[in-house]
Scaffold this motif. Sequence first.
Motif, PDB file in Angstrom:
ATOM      1  N   PRO A 293      -5.663   9.307   5.170  1.00 17.52           N
ATOM      2  CA  PRO A 293      -4.385   9.942   4.837  1.00 17.52           C
ATOM      3  C   PRO A 293      -3.248   9.337   5.658  1.00 17.52           C
ATOM      4  O   PRO A 293      -3.485   8.608   6.620  1.00 17.52           O
ATOM      5  CB  PRO A 293      -4.614  11.404   5.231  1.00 17.52           C
ATOM      6  CG  PRO A 293      -5.592  11.320   6.371  1.00 17.52           C
ATOM      7  CD  PRO A 293      -6.490  10.146   6.066  1.00 17.52           C
TER       8      PRO A 293
ATOM      9  N   LYS B 123       2.532   1.881  -3.339  1.00 12.89           N
ATOM     10  CA  LYS B 123       1.601   2.457  -4.315  1.00 12.89           C
ATOM     11  C   LYS B 123       1.433   3.954  -4.104  1.00 12.89           C
ATOM     12  O   LYS B 123       1.340   4.728  -5.059  1.00 12.89           O
ATOM     13  CB  LYS B 123       0.233   1.769  -4.200  1.00 12.89           C
ATOM     14  CG  LYS B 123       0.166   0.396  -4.849  1.00 12.89           C
ATOM     15  CD  LYS B 123      -1.232  -0.194  -4.692  1.00 12.89           C
ATOM     16  CE  LYS B 123      -1.311  -1.582  -5.291  1.00 12.89           C
ATOM     17  NZ  LYS B 123      -2.654  -2.197  -5.043  1.00 12.89           N
ATOM     18  N   LEU B 124       1.382   4.366  -2.831  1.00 13.96           N
ATOM     19  CA  LEU B 124       1.240   5.791  -2.515  1.00 13.96           C
ATOM     20  C   LEU B 124       2.456   6.594  -2.961  1.00 13.96           C
ATOM     21  O   LEU B 124       2.344   7.743  -3.399  1.00 13.96           O
ATOM     22  CB  LEU B 124       1.039   5.988  -1.009  1.00 13.96           C
ATOM     23  CG  LEU B 124      -0.339   5.691  -0.405  1.00 13.96           C
ATOM     24  CD1 LEU B 124      -0.297   5.898   1.095  1.00 13.96           C
ATOM     25  CD2 LEU B 124      -1.409   6.574  -1.034  1.00 13.96           C
TER      26      LEU B 124
ATOM     27  N   GLN C 250       0.827  -1.214   0.000  1.00 14.17           N
ATOM     28  CA  GLN C 250       0.000   0.000   0.000  1.00 14.17           C
ATOM     29  C   GLN C 250       0.861   1.263   0.000  1.00 14.17           C
ATOM     30  O   GLN C 250       0.592   2.219  -0.747  1.00 14.17           O
ATOM     31  CB  GLN C 250      -0.924   0.002   1.218  1.00 14.17           C
ATOM     32  CG  GLN C 250      -2.037  -1.036   1.154  1.00 14.17           C
ATOM     33  CD  GLN C 250      -2.746  -1.213   2.482  1.00 14.17           C
ATOM     34  OE1 GLN C 250      -2.440  -0.517   3.463  1.00 14.17           O
ATOM     35  NE2 GLN C 250      -3.685  -2.149   2.548  1.00 14.17           N
ATOM     36  N   GLN C 251       1.896   1.253   0.836  1.00 16.77           N
ATOM     37  CA  GLN C 251       2.754   2.432   0.937  1.00 16.77           C
ATOM     38  C   GLN C 251       3.532   2.646  -0.362  1.00 16.77           C
ATOM     39  O   GLN C 251       3.734   3.775  -0.799  1.00 16.77           O
ATOM     40  CB  GLN C 251       3.727   2.264   2.116  1.00 16.77           C
ATOM     41  CG  GLN C 251       4.252   3.571   2.678  1.00 16.77           C
ATOM     42  CD  GLN C 251       3.234   4.283   3.549  1.00 16.77           C
ATOM     43  OE1 GLN C 251       2.024   4.148   3.368  1.00 16.77           O
ATOM     44  NE2 GLN C 251       3.714   5.054   4.504  1.00 16.77           N
TER      45      GLN C 251
ATOM     46  N   LEU D  62       1.964  15.954  -2.530  1.00 17.02           N
ATOM     47  CA  LEU D  62       1.290  14.779  -3.074  1.00 17.02           C
ATOM     48  C   LEU D  62       0.988  13.762  -1.985  1.00 17.02           C
ATOM     49  O   LEU D  62      -0.087  13.159  -1.957  1.00 17.02           O
ATOM     50  CB  LEU D  62       2.149  14.140  -4.169  1.00 17.02           C
ATOM     51  CG  LEU D  62       2.398  14.996  -5.412  1.00 17.02           C
ATOM     52  CD1 LEU D  62       3.422  14.325  -6.313  1.00 17.02           C
ATOM     53  CD2 LEU D  62       1.100  15.218  -6.182  1.00 17.02           C
ATOM     54  N   LEU D  63       1.946  13.565  -1.063  1.00 15.67           N
ATOM     55  CA  LEU D  63       1.744  12.597   0.016  1.00 15.67           C
ATOM     56  C   LEU D  63       0.690  13.080   1.011  1.00 15.67           C
ATOM     57  O   LEU D  63      -0.068  12.280   1.560  1.00 15.67           O
ATOM     58  CB  LEU D  63       3.069  12.324   0.737  1.00 15.67           C
ATOM     59  CG  LEU D  63       4.155  11.629  -0.093  1.00 15.67           C
ATOM     60  CD1 LEU D  63       5.390  11.381   0.771  1.00 15.67           C
ATOM     61  CD2 LEU D  63       3.659  10.325  -0.682  1.00 15.67           C
TER      62      LEU D  63
ATOM     63  N   SER E 142      -1.910  14.746   0.275  1.00 17.09           N
ATOM     64  CA  SER E 142      -3.237  14.580  -0.331  1.00 17.09           C
ATOM     65  C   SER E 142      -3.545  13.116  -0.662  1.00 17.09           C
ATOM     66  O   SER E 142      -4.674  12.787  -1.017  1.00 17.09           O
ATOM     67  CB  SER E 142      -3.338  15.421  -1.613  1.00 17.09           C
ATOM     68  OG  SER E 142      -2.366  15.001  -2.553  1.00 17.09           O
ATOM     69  N   ALA E 143      -2.551  12.228  -0.538  1.00 21.29           N
ATOM     70  CA  ALA E 143      -2.755  10.813  -0.875  1.00 21.29           C
ATOM     71  C   ALA E 143      -3.664  10.136   0.152  1.00 21.29           C
ATOM     72  O   ALA E 143      -3.662  10.480   1.333  1.00 21.29           O
ATOM     73  CB  ALA E 143      -1.413  10.093  -0.941  1.00 21.29           C
ATOM     74  N   ARG E 144      -4.440   9.162  -0.325  1.00 19.82           N
ATOM     75  CA  ARG E 144      -5.319   8.384   0.544  1.00 19.82           C
ATOM     76  C   ARG E 144      -5.150   6.902   0.236  1.00 19.82           C
ATOM     77  O   ARG E 144      -4.959   6.519  -0.905  1.00 19.82           O
ATOM     78  CB  ARG E 144      -6.795   8.788   0.310  1.00 19.82           C
ATOM     79  CG  ARG E 144      -7.117  10.243   0.640  1.00 19.82           C
ATOM     80  CD  ARG E 144      -7.006  10.513   2.125  1.00 19.82           C
ATOM     81  NE  ARG E 144      -7.345  11.889   2.485  1.00 19.82           N
ATOM     82  CZ  ARG E 144      -6.485  12.888   2.535  1.00 19.82           C
ATOM     83  NH1 ARG E 144      -5.209  12.679   2.215  1.00 19.82           N
ATOM     84  NH2 ARG E 144      -6.867  14.104   2.889  1.00 19.82           N
ATOM     85  N   ASP E 145      -5.233   6.091   1.298  1.00 18.92           N
ATOM     86  CA  ASP E 145      -5.118   4.653   1.072  1.00 18.92           C
ATOM     87  C   ASP E 145      -6.467   4.101   0.613  1.00 18.92           C
ATOM     88  O   ASP E 145      -7.420   4.854   0.364  1.00 18.92           O
ATOM     89  CB  ASP E 145      -4.604   3.934   2.324  1.00 18.92           C
ATOM     90  CG  ASP E 145      -5.567   4.029   3.511  1.00 18.92           C
ATOM     91  OD1 ASP E 145      -6.764   4.351   3.308  1.00 18.92           O
ATOM     92  OD2 ASP E 145      -5.133   3.780   4.648  1.00 18.92           O
TER      93      ASP E 145
END
Length: 458
Positions: A255, A109-110, A106-107, A244-245, A247-250
């Motif tokens: 967040p 991909k972020l 997951q991380q 970007l990080l 605003s990123a969501r899993d």
Amino acid sequence: MITFPENVQTSYKLPPQATEPRWYQTARAIIQPIENLDWHQKKYGDIFISRFAGFPTQVIISNPQAIQELFTADAKLFESGSGNKVIQPLVGTNSLILLDGDRHLQQRKLLMPPFHGERMKAYGNLICEIANQITSQWQVGQSFIARPNMQEISLKVILSAVFGLKEGERYQKIQQILVEMLDTFNAPLSVVFLFFQSLQRDLGAWSPWGKFIRRRQQLDELIYQEIRERRHQADSPGEDIMSLLLSARDENGQPMSDEELRDELMTMLFAGHETTAIALAWALYWIHYVPEVREKLLQELNSVDISSADPTTIAQLPYLNAVCSETLRIYPIVFFSLPRILQAPMQLMGYDLPKGMTISACIYLTHHRPDIYPEPQRFRPERFLERQFSPYEFVPFGGGNRRCLGMAFALFEMKLVLTTILSHYSLELLEKAPIKPVRRGIVFTPAGGVHLMVKDKF
């Protein structure tokens, strides 16, 4: 003798084991890493078991077929994060390098989008601008040491690309503290503080580890200040990686926490600037150590109008790419890929490896196989024009699900900085004897940093 993981039967057919005492193997690995690896490979071949104090028993491989099996195996067969605890004091427990399983996936991909495609291309002009800014201070007849100069460039690039910081008090403090922290481990013997947890004791501000801890605390305060301020500016995100990080969501719409952000930012700061700086210092050394390489490279650069060329066009120049690749081949910045710890038994090259065994692909030994790279000690970029090497023969950034996320960014930066320097300056190498790598923390840097002199300015 090997100490096997608990409940392991010893009827396995195991690779040959290095017989020297553990303390001796450890000392040589720290002080004479190349001689140690070359000697073991010559004696035991391209798969053997080695033992280092403070680390689990390891199977070291340098056969491309074995590396392919390792890198393409089901990721669930391995645990890797726990094998990288040596860098935890630098990057924190939430670093991608220390994660496993679904959380690692997951991380990853972020973190992947900022380092690829159009997003990365946007950093091209920034890299050239910073390289010009730093090198514009060089004067004809002036000598300088390449590594700290390249570190200044790469640190400014990463602070700008990752944080969006270009100036100001916080920028200056982060830059200063980060360099001081890395300098804590700038001598081969000082690295013992990273390798042996028993030495990681805070004995006051003047003790080596105490000094490191206090600098890390100062850096943490600055990074958390930046995170808090940027969370309140979420309505106007920037183009930098931190925006970007933020605003990123899993997959659950959540967040990253402040702690996760801090650790990933620290990972990018450490892994993303010093490694590139060292690679650039090596490249400048080899370009000027082998005159015909410099001539061929200048011919290629002169065939392009560098002042108006798109950075991505420059990055595609074939001989420039070959020079960067050969730089990373002959003396890779890290000598091993990230270790994998077996979660179930595995067969590899006719050997039976038990659950709990650690496997490490040795980048240095793989890059020095004469069956793949004839005359491996010779710096010869042409080899990368004559054939394409597989991702199991050329592995400067590791491989599989653990390959370095910043690979494309690092190569892009290398090519643009070298082009900027060679297009504006004629340099002379002041080193008389061949330069060998020395340990600097967990990476390997040219001894002395590479002394050069500015002959001419264009």
